[in-house]
Scaffold this active site. Structure first.
Site, PDB file in Angstrom:
ATOM      1  N   SER A  67       0.783  24.740  10.594  1.00 20.24           N
ATOM      2  CA  SER A  67       0.157  23.757  11.496  1.00 20.24           C
ATOM      3  C   SER A  67       0.237  24.122  12.972  1.00 20.24           C
ATOM      4  O   SER A  67      -0.431  23.469  13.789  1.00 20.24           O
ATOM      5  CB  SER A  67       0.768  22.376  11.284  1.00 20.24           C
ATOM      6  OG  SER A  67       0.317  21.857  10.070  1.00 20.24           O
ATOM      7  N   LYS A  70      -3.172  24.541  14.462  1.00 24.69           N
ATOM      8  CA  LYS A  70      -4.160  23.459  14.608  1.00 24.69           C
ATOM      9  C   LYS A  70      -4.656  23.213  16.043  1.00 24.69           C
ATOM     10  O   LYS A  70      -5.868  23.082  16.252  1.00 24.69           O
ATOM     11  CB  LYS A  70      -3.594  22.155  14.017  1.00 24.69           C
ATOM     12  CG  LYS A  70      -3.491  22.176  12.485  1.00 24.69           C
ATOM     13  CD  LYS A  70      -2.713  20.955  11.985  1.00 24.69           C
ATOM     14  CE  LYS A  70      -2.611  20.898  10.477  1.00 24.69           C
ATOM     15  NZ  LYS A  70      -1.676  19.832  10.047  1.00 24.69           N
ATOM     16  N   TYR A 194      -9.396  26.807   6.407  1.00 22.04           N
ATOM     17  CA  TYR A 194      -8.175  26.121   6.858  1.00 22.04           C
ATOM     18  C   TYR A 194      -6.922  26.832   6.330  1.00 22.04           C
ATOM     19  O   TYR A 194      -5.978  27.099   7.085  1.00 22.04           O
ATOM     20  CB  TYR A 194      -8.224  24.652   6.411  1.00 22.04           C
ATOM     21  CG  TYR A 194      -6.919  23.915   6.623  1.00 22.04           C
ATOM     22  CD1 TYR A 194      -6.479  23.620   7.914  1.00 22.04           C
ATOM     23  CD2 TYR A 194      -6.119  23.545   5.545  1.00 22.04           C
ATOM     24  CE1 TYR A 194      -5.268  22.959   8.111  1.00 22.04           C
ATOM     25  CE2 TYR A 194      -4.906  22.890   5.741  1.00 22.04           C
ATOM     26  CZ  TYR A 194      -4.487  22.601   7.023  1.00 22.04           C
ATOM     27  OH  TYR A 194      -3.283  21.970   7.220  1.00 22.04           O
ATOM     28  N   TYR A 246       3.391  14.653  14.870  1.00 20.12           N
ATOM     29  CA  TYR A 246       3.042  13.616  13.870  1.00 20.12           C
ATOM     30  C   TYR A 246       3.806  12.316  14.116  1.00 20.12           C
ATOM     31  O   TYR A 246       3.799  11.809  15.230  1.00 20.12           O
ATOM     32  CB  TYR A 246       3.308  14.107  12.435  1.00 20.12           C
ATOM     33  CG  TYR A 246       2.927  15.519  12.164  1.00 20.12           C
ATOM     34  CD1 TYR A 246       1.605  15.950  12.322  1.00 20.12           C
ATOM     35  CD2 TYR A 246       3.863  16.460  11.744  1.00 20.12           C
ATOM     36  CE1 TYR A 246       1.244  17.255  12.053  1.00 20.12           C
ATOM     37  CE2 TYR A 246       3.509  17.771  11.467  1.00 20.12           C
ATOM     38  CZ  TYR A 246       2.211  18.162  11.637  1.00 20.12           C
ATOM     39  OH  TYR A 246       1.863  19.450  11.373  1.00 20.12           O
ATOM     40  N   VAL A 264       5.041  23.948   8.996  1.00 17.84           N
ATOM     41  CA  VAL A 264       6.010  23.866   7.891  1.00 17.84           C
ATOM     42  C   VAL A 264       6.679  25.194   7.533  1.00 17.84           C
ATOM     43  O   VAL A 264       7.672  25.208   6.803  1.00 17.84           O
ATOM     44  CB  VAL A 264       5.404  23.265   6.598  1.00 17.84           C
ATOM     45  CG1 VAL A 264       5.184  21.778   6.725  1.00 17.84           C
ATOM     46  CG2 VAL A 264       4.159  23.996   6.161  1.00 17.84           C
TER      47      VAL A 264
HETATM   48  N1  GLN Z   1      -0.953  24.490   5.488  1.00 19.93           N
HETATM   49  C1  GLN Z   1      -0.061  23.360   5.563  1.00 19.93           C
HETATM   50  C2  GLN Z   1      -0.658  22.162   4.852  1.00 19.93           C
HETATM   51  O1  GLN Z   1      -1.805  21.918   4.961  1.00 19.93           O
HETATM   52  C3  GLN Z   1       0.224  23.047   6.996  1.00 19.93           C
HETATM   53  C4  GLN Z   1       1.114  21.833   7.158  1.00 19.93           C
HETATM   54  C5  GLN Z   1       2.068  21.907   8.311  1.00 19.93           C
HETATM   55  O2  GLN Z   1       2.428  22.962   8.805  1.00 19.93           O
HETATM   56  N2  GLN Z   1       2.588  20.748   8.687  1.00 19.93           N
HETATM   57  O3  GLN Z   1       0.014  21.431   4.180  1.00 19.93           O
END
Ligand code: GLN
Length: 315
Positions: A67, A70, A194, A246, A264
């Site tokens: 993420s 993003k 994605y 978040y 993550v």
């Molecule tokens: N690729 C991960 C997902 O879509 C990214 C989530 C994250 O890093 N919080 O679940």
């Protein structure tokens, strides 16, 4: 004293020593390939907008962006589509929900609240312009290459591992299609885009360099190239500040006070506007998807150097 960084190298070495034995958290095993990450890996890197580098630990160990990609893919889509189009598809409001929440899509306008959560990021993937899938992923990789200043690759194992197990993200994408946020039927292609952006391999110095670029109004600290427009950098920073962590964005704003984004795989980057980018990597994450060692390090750095964007000069 606010922003006197003369002892920053010593400080990050001390923090690295202090938190290396800290083993709370778990790897992101919902993506099976990420479960194998080396939990001893722990790197802290600081890159200033002038191109100075301070680092300690496993700063050369590679990991996938997840993420942390993003905000920057949003920036790319923003430059391609303009603010009005982007706002018609993805909002800029924090949710207070988890990153993979599906529930808010059923509410109100069905427009994802913001591009930092999965629903918003998947909608953003559908807005990336290009003549083909390969053209689009090449454009995304090129954008990250200009941020880090060297060539990058996708970890195909992580990509395939997520693709195979991403039932929740697949459900989100289909709901987005149902509500007309995604306008085309190529759902699998949008998801692949994605998953690929999430699977781009970087290291801790790269992550700090990305943060430094955005902190410097879009100017890469080593190449001095204008990677994104300064208005784009500003918009990315506001989204990171209001939505980047978040459902703990408020707590982060209160205890650290910097625009930031976690992933993550264990990367966490933050930008001190006009001054520097900071990144920490450690794959042990909490239930919200934030690297636990990274959160600790940022909280201590924020306290010691009065990093908060709201700190007064006299602090
Ligand atoms: N690729 C991960 C997902 O879509 C990214 C989530 C994250 O890093 N919080 O679940």
């Amino acid at each position: 004293m606010k922003n006197n960084f003369s002892d920053i190298q010593n400080t990050i070495e001390e923090l690295h020593c202090k938190y290396l034995p800290f083993k709370d958290g778990h790897t992101a095993d919902y993506i099976p390939e990420l479960a194998h990450a080396n939990t001893n890996h722990f790197g802290i890197a600081v890159v200033t907008t002038e191109g100075e580098v301070f680092k300690v630990g496993n700063c050369e160990a590679s990991f996938t962006l997840q993420s942390t990609s993003k905000p920057f893919v949003y920036g790319l889509a923003l430059e391609q589509n303009g603010q009005e189009k982007m706002l018609s598809k993805v909002g800029v409001e924090p949710t207070g929900d988890a990153f993979n929440s599906i529930i808010e899509l059923e509410k109100q306008s069905h427009r994802p609240y913001n591009p930092m959560i999965n629903s918003g990021a998947i909608a953003v993937s559908s807005l990336i312009q290009g003549t083909s899938f390969h053209d689009k992923i090449a454009t995304i990789i090129k954008a990250f290459e200009s941020y880090v200043g060297h060539a990058l690759v996708v970890d195909e194992n992580v990509f395939l591992s997520e693709k195979k197990t991403a039932h929740r993200n697949r459900a989100i994408a289909h709901l987005l299609r149902h509500f007309g946020i995604i306008e085309e039927d190529n759902i699998e292609e949008i998801l692949d885009l994605y998953f690929k952006q999430c699977s781009i391999l970087v290291n801790t110095i790269d992550l700090a360099t990305i943060a430094a670029t955005i902190a410097g109004g879009g100017v890469q600290p080593f190449t001095k190239n204008q990677v994104v427009h300064s208005n784009t950098a500003r918009d990315i920073l506001s989204l990171m500040f209001t939505c980047g962590m978040y459902d703990s964005t408020g707590e982060w704003a209160y205890t650290v006070g910097l625009p930031a984004k976690s992933g993550v795989s264990g990367g966490l980057l933050a930008a001190l506007p006009g001054k520097m980018g900071i990144a920490v990597y450690s794959p042990l994450i909490d239930e919200r998807g934030h690297s636990l060692r990274a959160v600790k390090v940022f909280q201590e750095l924020a306290k010691k150097y009065s990093l908060s964007v709201f700190s007064h000069e006299d602090n």
